[in-house]
Write a protein that holds these residues in place. Sequence first.
Motif, PDB file in Angstrom:
ATOM      1  N   ILE A 134       2.072  -0.134   3.626  1.00 41.25           N
ATOM      2  CA  ILE A 134       1.321   0.177   2.404  1.00 41.25           C
ATOM      3  C   ILE A 134      -0.164  -0.151   2.557  1.00 41.25           C
ATOM      4  O   ILE A 134      -1.019   0.694   2.263  1.00 41.25           O
ATOM      5  N   ASN A 135      -0.485  -1.353   3.020  1.00 38.32           N
ATOM      6  CA  ASN A 135      -1.898  -1.711   3.138  1.00 38.32           C
ATOM      7  C   ASN A 135      -2.615  -0.860   4.176  1.00 38.32           C
ATOM      8  O   ASN A 135      -3.789  -0.539   4.013  1.00 38.32           O
ATOM      9  N   ARG A 136      -1.932  -0.473   5.225  1.00 38.03           N
ATOM     10  CA  ARG A 136      -2.563   0.405   6.225  1.00 38.03           C
ATOM     11  C   ARG A 136      -2.817   1.787   5.646  1.00 38.03           C
ATOM     12  O   ARG A 136      -3.844   2.397   5.931  1.00 38.03           O
ATOM     13  N   ILE A 137      -1.895   2.281   4.842  1.00 42.83           N
ATOM     14  CA  ILE A 137      -2.105   3.574   4.176  1.00 42.83           C
ATOM     15  C   ILE A 137      -3.295   3.472   3.232  1.00 42.83           C
ATOM     16  O   ILE A 137      -4.189   4.322   3.241  1.00 42.83           O
ATOM     17  N   LEU A 138      -3.305   2.428   2.406  1.00 45.13           N
ATOM     18  CA  LEU A 138      -4.396   2.255   1.454  1.00 45.13           C
ATOM     19  C   LEU A 138      -5.740   2.115   2.160  1.00 45.13           C
ATOM     20  O   LEU A 138      -6.744   2.708   1.731  1.00 45.13           O
ATOM     21  N   ASP A 139      -5.772   1.338   3.237  1.00 48.21           N
ATOM     22  CA  ASP A 139      -7.030   1.112   3.943  1.00 48.21           C
ATOM     23  C   ASP A 139      -7.568   2.375   4.609  1.00 48.21           C
ATOM     24  O   ASP A 139      -8.762   2.452   4.911  1.00 48.21           O
ATOM     25  N   ALA A 190      -8.891   2.432  -1.455  1.00 49.92           N
ATOM     26  CA  ALA A 190      -8.167   1.302  -0.875  1.00 49.92           C
ATOM     27  C   ALA A 190      -8.208   0.098  -1.805  1.00 49.92           C
ATOM     28  O   ALA A 190      -7.182  -0.516  -2.096  1.00 49.92           O
ATOM     29  N   GLN A 191      -9.392  -0.226  -2.268  1.00 46.96           N
ATOM     30  CA  GLN A 191      -9.532  -1.390  -3.139  1.00 46.96           C
ATOM     31  C   GLN A 191      -8.820  -1.178  -4.460  1.00 46.96           C
ATOM     32  O   GLN A 191      -8.146  -2.075  -4.958  1.00 46.96           O
ATOM     33  N   LEU A 192      -8.923   0.007  -5.027  1.00 44.31           N
ATOM     34  CA  LEU A 192      -8.237   0.288  -6.290  1.00 44.31           C
ATOM     35  C   LEU A 192      -6.719   0.238  -6.112  1.00 44.31           C
ATOM     36  O   LEU A 192      -6.000  -0.279  -6.970  1.00 44.31           O
ATOM     37  N   HIS A 200      -4.140  -2.399  -7.920  1.00 40.09           N
ATOM     38  CA  HIS A 200      -2.958  -1.975  -8.675  1.00 40.09           C
ATOM     39  C   HIS A 200      -1.695  -2.618  -8.091  1.00 40.09           C
ATOM     40  O   HIS A 200      -0.834  -3.102  -8.838  1.00 40.09           O
ATOM     41  N   GLY A 201      -1.592  -2.630  -6.776  1.00 40.20           N
ATOM     42  CA  GLY A 201      -0.447  -3.276  -6.132  1.00 40.20           C
ATOM     43  C   GLY A 201      -0.376  -4.757  -6.459  1.00 40.20           C
ATOM     44  O   GLY A 201       0.707  -5.309  -6.673  1.00 40.20           O
ATOM     45  N   GLY A 228      -8.534 -10.241  -6.800  1.00 37.20           N
ATOM     46  CA  GLY A 228      -8.518  -8.847  -6.385  1.00 37.20           C
ATOM     47  C   GLY A 228      -7.914  -7.891  -7.395  1.00 37.20           C
ATOM     48  O   GLY A 228      -8.355  -6.750  -7.515  1.00 37.20           O
ATOM     49  N   LYS A 229      -6.933  -8.346  -8.138  1.00 39.17           N
ATOM     50  CA  LYS A 229      -6.279  -7.427  -9.072  1.00 39.17           C
ATOM     51  C   LYS A 229      -7.141  -7.103 -10.291  1.00 39.17           C
ATOM     52  O   LYS A 229      -6.833  -6.190 -11.032  1.00 39.17           O
ATOM     53  N   THR A 230      -8.242  -7.819 -10.465  1.00 39.60           N
ATOM     54  CA  THR A 230      -9.151  -7.526 -11.576  1.00 39.60           C
ATOM     55  C   THR A 230     -10.336  -6.667 -11.138  1.00 39.60           C
ATOM     56  O   THR A 230     -11.115  -6.233 -11.982  1.00 39.60           O
ATOM     57  N   TRP A 231     -10.460  -6.437  -9.833  1.00 36.43           N
ATOM     58  CA  TRP A 231     -11.619  -5.699  -9.342  1.00 36.43           C
ATOM     59  C   TRP A 231     -11.545  -4.228  -9.718  1.00 36.43           C
ATOM     60  O   TRP A 231     -10.499  -3.600  -9.674  1.00 36.43           O
ATOM     61  N   THR A 232     -12.678  -3.707 -10.044  1.00 35.22           N
ATOM     62  CA  THR A 232     -12.875  -2.280 -10.264  1.00 35.22           C
ATOM     63  C   THR A 232     -13.859  -1.844  -9.178  1.00 35.22           C
ATOM     64  O   THR A 232     -14.201  -2.656  -8.307  1.00 35.22           O
ATOM     65  N   PRO A 233     -14.356  -0.645  -9.214  1.00 35.40           N
ATOM     66  CA  PRO A 233     -15.385  -0.300  -8.224  1.00 35.40           C
ATOM     67  C   PRO A 233     -16.591  -1.246  -8.246  1.00 35.40           C
ATOM     68  O   PRO A 233     -17.319  -1.330  -7.269  1.00 35.40           O
ATOM     69  N   ASN A 234     -16.792  -1.986  -9.338  1.00 34.78           N
ATOM     70  CA  ASN A 234     -17.820  -3.041  -9.379  1.00 34.78           C
ATOM     71  C   ASN A 234     -17.179  -4.333  -8.901  1.00 34.78           C
ATOM     72  O   ASN A 234     -16.720  -5.149  -9.691  1.00 34.78           O
ATOM     73  N   ARG A 235     -17.135  -4.514  -7.629  1.00 33.10           N
ATOM     74  CA  ARG A 235     -16.433  -5.655  -7.026  1.00 33.10           C
ATOM     75  C   ARG A 235     -17.423  -6.515  -6.248  1.00 33.10           C
ATOM     76  O   ARG A 235     -18.540  -6.090  -5.971  1.00 33.10           O
ATOM     77  N   PRO A 236     -16.998  -7.713  -5.860  1.00 28.61           N
ATOM     78  CA  PRO A 236     -17.921  -8.577  -5.109  1.00 28.61           C
ATOM     79  C   PRO A 236     -18.233  -7.980  -3.727  1.00 28.61           C
ATOM     80  O   PRO A 236     -17.460  -7.199  -3.183  1.00 28.61           O
ATOM     81  N   GLU A 237     -19.358  -8.371  -3.196  1.00 27.54           N
ATOM     82  CA  GLU A 237     -19.786  -7.848  -1.902  1.00 27.54           C
ATOM     83  C   GLU A 237     -18.820  -8.220  -0.786  1.00 27.54           C
ATOM     84  O   GLU A 237     -18.669  -7.475   0.182  1.00 27.54           O
ATOM     85  N   ASP A 238     -18.176  -9.369  -0.902  1.00 29.88           N
ATOM     86  CA  ASP A 238     -17.285  -9.826   0.167  1.00 29.88           C
ATOM     87  C   ASP A 238     -15.827  -9.418  -0.055  1.00 29.88           C
ATOM     88  O   ASP A 238     -14.921 -10.024   0.496  1.00 29.88           O
ATOM     89  N   TRP A 239     -15.573  -8.371  -0.818  1.00 31.76           N
ATOM     90  CA  TRP A 239     -14.202  -7.995  -1.149  1.00 31.76           C
ATOM     91  C   TRP A 239     -13.393  -7.668   0.101  1.00 31.76           C
ATOM     92  O   TRP A 239     -12.217  -8.027   0.184  1.00 31.76           O
TER      93      TRP A 239
END
Length: 147
Positions: free
Chosen positions: A27-32, A39-41, A45-46, A106-117
Amino acid sequence: MLDALEIVTTVIVGLLVGVEVSVAFVINRILDALPDDSAQLGRSHGGRMLGALMPFWYIGSLVLSAIWAVAGWGEGGVGLVVAAGGLLLLSVVMSLLLLVPINNRGKTWTPNRPEDWKEQMNRWDRYHYVRVAILVAAFASLVTALA
């Protein structure tokens, strides 16, 4: 009755291992591999979806292993069940101390996420690989205890 407990416990832990292996290596490889923010979204959600389920699954697996160890005390293989329970306990502690804090952010991040995500997700992945190895060892101990 002990036979049923042994089988149920082993199946539940086996399914847990399967889900976590799938997250780590599929799953994470697919998302990445997805473009842009996907990927981050997807990981967010996951994290929300699995974050609601996994505490029950981890604690339930640990409790079932403890019941099996107590109910089967004095029988062959109980040492392996105790070892599996110890590994499951280690996976719960590791989750609470290392993975859950990253996941909760991470589960609260939107496209406005920290630089080190990406760094945080890579750290989560590394911890998760170790947790998967611990879970596989616990599952192998339970399967061996069945023999």
